[in-house]
Design a protein around this motif. Structure first.
Motif, PDB file in Angstrom:
ATOM      1  N   UNK A  26      11.855  -4.795  -6.561  1.00 43.34           N
ATOM      2  CA  UNK A  26      11.111  -3.544  -6.609  1.00 43.34           C
ATOM      3  C   UNK A  26       9.906  -3.651  -5.688  1.00 43.34           C
ATOM      4  N   UNK A  27       9.731  -2.653  -4.819  1.00 38.76           N
ATOM      5  CA  UNK A  27       8.604  -2.651  -3.880  1.00 38.76           C
ATOM      6  C   UNK A  27       7.361  -1.988  -4.482  1.00 38.76           C
ATOM      7  N   UNK A  28       7.496  -1.420  -5.671  1.00 39.57           N
ATOM      8  CA  UNK A  28       6.407  -0.759  -6.396  1.00 39.57           C
ATOM      9  C   UNK A  28       5.785   0.390  -5.600  1.00 39.57           C
ATOM     10  N   UNK A  29       6.638   1.136  -4.881  1.00 41.00           N
ATOM     11  CA  UNK A  29       6.175   2.296  -4.120  1.00 41.00           C
ATOM     12  C   UNK A  29       6.536   3.609  -4.801  1.00 41.00           C
ATOM     13  N   UNK A  30       7.192   3.533  -5.946  1.00 39.87           N
ATOM     14  CA  UNK A  30       7.580   4.744  -6.660  1.00 39.87           C
ATOM     15  C   UNK A  30       8.791   5.424  -6.065  1.00 39.87           C
ATOM     16  N   UNK A  31       9.756   4.657  -5.612  1.00 42.11           N
ATOM     17  CA  UNK A  31      10.972   5.206  -5.008  1.00 42.11           C
ATOM     18  C   UNK A  31      11.654   6.184  -5.963  1.00 42.11           C
ATOM     19  N   UNK A  32      12.178   7.263  -5.411  1.00 42.37           N
ATOM     20  CA  UNK A  32      12.813   8.319  -6.203  1.00 42.37           C
ATOM     21  C   UNK A  32      13.960   7.800  -7.066  1.00 42.37           C
ATOM     22  N   UNK A  33      14.730   6.846  -6.566  1.00 42.39           N
ATOM     23  CA  UNK A  33      15.908   6.353  -7.278  1.00 42.39           C
ATOM     24  C   UNK A  33      15.741   4.900  -7.732  1.00 42.39           C
ATOM     25  N   UNK A  34      14.529   4.498  -8.050  1.00 44.64           N
ATOM     26  CA  UNK A  34      14.245   3.101  -8.409  1.00 44.64           C
ATOM     27  C   UNK A  34      15.062   2.651  -9.620  1.00 44.64           C
ATOM     28  N   UNK A  35      15.921   1.619  -9.447  1.00 45.03           N
ATOM     29  CA  UNK A  35      16.707   1.124 -10.569  1.00 45.03           C
ATOM     30  C   UNK A  35      15.945   0.097 -11.412  1.00 45.03           C
ATOM     31  N   UNK A  36      14.728  -0.232 -11.011  1.00 42.78           N
ATOM     32  CA  UNK A  36      13.956  -1.265 -11.695  1.00 42.78           C
ATOM     33  C   UNK A  36      12.968  -0.685 -12.704  1.00 42.78           C
ATOM     34  N   UNK A  37      12.912   0.644 -12.799  1.00 43.65           N
ATOM     35  CA  UNK A  37      12.093   1.287 -13.813  1.00 43.65           C
ATOM     36  C   UNK A  37      10.605   1.321 -13.520  1.00 43.65           C
ATOM     37  N   UNK A  38      10.211   1.213 -12.257  1.00 52.38           N
ATOM     38  CA  UNK A  38       8.788   1.236 -11.925  1.00 52.38           C
ATOM     39  C   UNK A  38       8.220   2.642 -12.094  1.00 52.38           C
ATOM     40  N   UNK A  39       7.075   2.729 -12.740  1.00 50.93           N
ATOM     41  CA  UNK A  39       6.387   3.999 -12.942  1.00 50.93           C
ATOM     42  C   UNK A  39       5.065   3.953 -12.187  1.00 50.93           C
ATOM     43  N   UNK A  40       4.914   4.722 -11.103  1.00 47.69           N
ATOM     44  CA  UNK A  40       3.684   4.654 -10.309  1.00 47.69           C
ATOM     45  C   UNK A  40       2.449   5.159 -11.063  1.00 47.69           C
ATOM     46  N   UNK A  41       2.629   5.968 -12.096  1.00 45.33           N
ATOM     47  CA  UNK A  41       1.490   6.485 -12.861  1.00 45.33           C
ATOM     48  C   UNK A  41       0.851   5.382 -13.704  1.00 45.33           C
ATOM     49  N   UNK A  42       1.690   4.490 -14.239  1.00 49.15           N
ATOM     50  CA  UNK A  42       1.169   3.404 -15.073  1.00 49.15           C
ATOM     51  C   UNK A  42       1.133   2.072 -14.341  1.00 49.15           C
ATOM     52  N   UNK A  43       1.742   2.016 -13.162  1.00 47.26           N
ATOM     53  CA  UNK A  43       1.841   0.787 -12.355  1.00 47.26           C
ATOM     54  C   UNK A  43       2.551  -0.322 -13.125  1.00 47.26           C
ATOM     55  N   UNK A  44       3.566   0.072 -13.898  1.00 45.42           N
ATOM     56  CA  UNK A  44       4.346  -0.896 -14.672  1.00 45.42           C
ATOM     57  C   UNK A  44       5.842  -0.620 -14.552  1.00 45.42           C
ATOM     58  N   UNK A  45       6.612  -1.660 -14.810  1.00 43.44           N
ATOM     59  CA  UNK A  45       8.065  -1.511 -14.877  1.00 43.44           C
ATOM     60  C   UNK A  45       8.450  -1.415 -16.338  1.00 43.44           C
ATOM     61  N   UNK A  46       9.522  -0.685 -16.601  1.00 42.01           N
ATOM     62  CA  UNK A  46       9.995  -0.531 -17.986  1.00 42.01           C
ATOM     63  C   UNK A  46      10.612  -1.799 -18.493  1.00 42.01           C
TER      64      UNK A  46
END
Length: 53
Positions: A33-53
């Motif tokens: 995960x590049x943590x850029x908030x990709x539209x189809x991120x399969x890693x569950x990154x949320x740019x609002x909270x800066x966390x992965x699910x």
């Protein structure tokens, strides 16, 4: 150094604005995960909270 991943059919599509949008297929092949908030991120990154699910 990051590994170069060849682009294949189904790895991206063009948005209405003309940008390349990478698909879940490509992002999984990339393997991280590049943590850029990709539209189809399969890693569950949320740019609002800066966390992965």
């Amino acid at each position: 150094m990051k590994k170069i991943i060849p682009i294949e059919e189904g790895d991206f599509y063009l948005s209405e604005e003309g940008y390349k949008v990478f698909t879940k297929q490509y992002l999984l092949k990339r393997g991280y995960c590049c943590e850029s908030g990709c539209r189809h991120c399969p890693y569950g990154y949320n740019p609002k909270t800066a966390r992965r699910k």
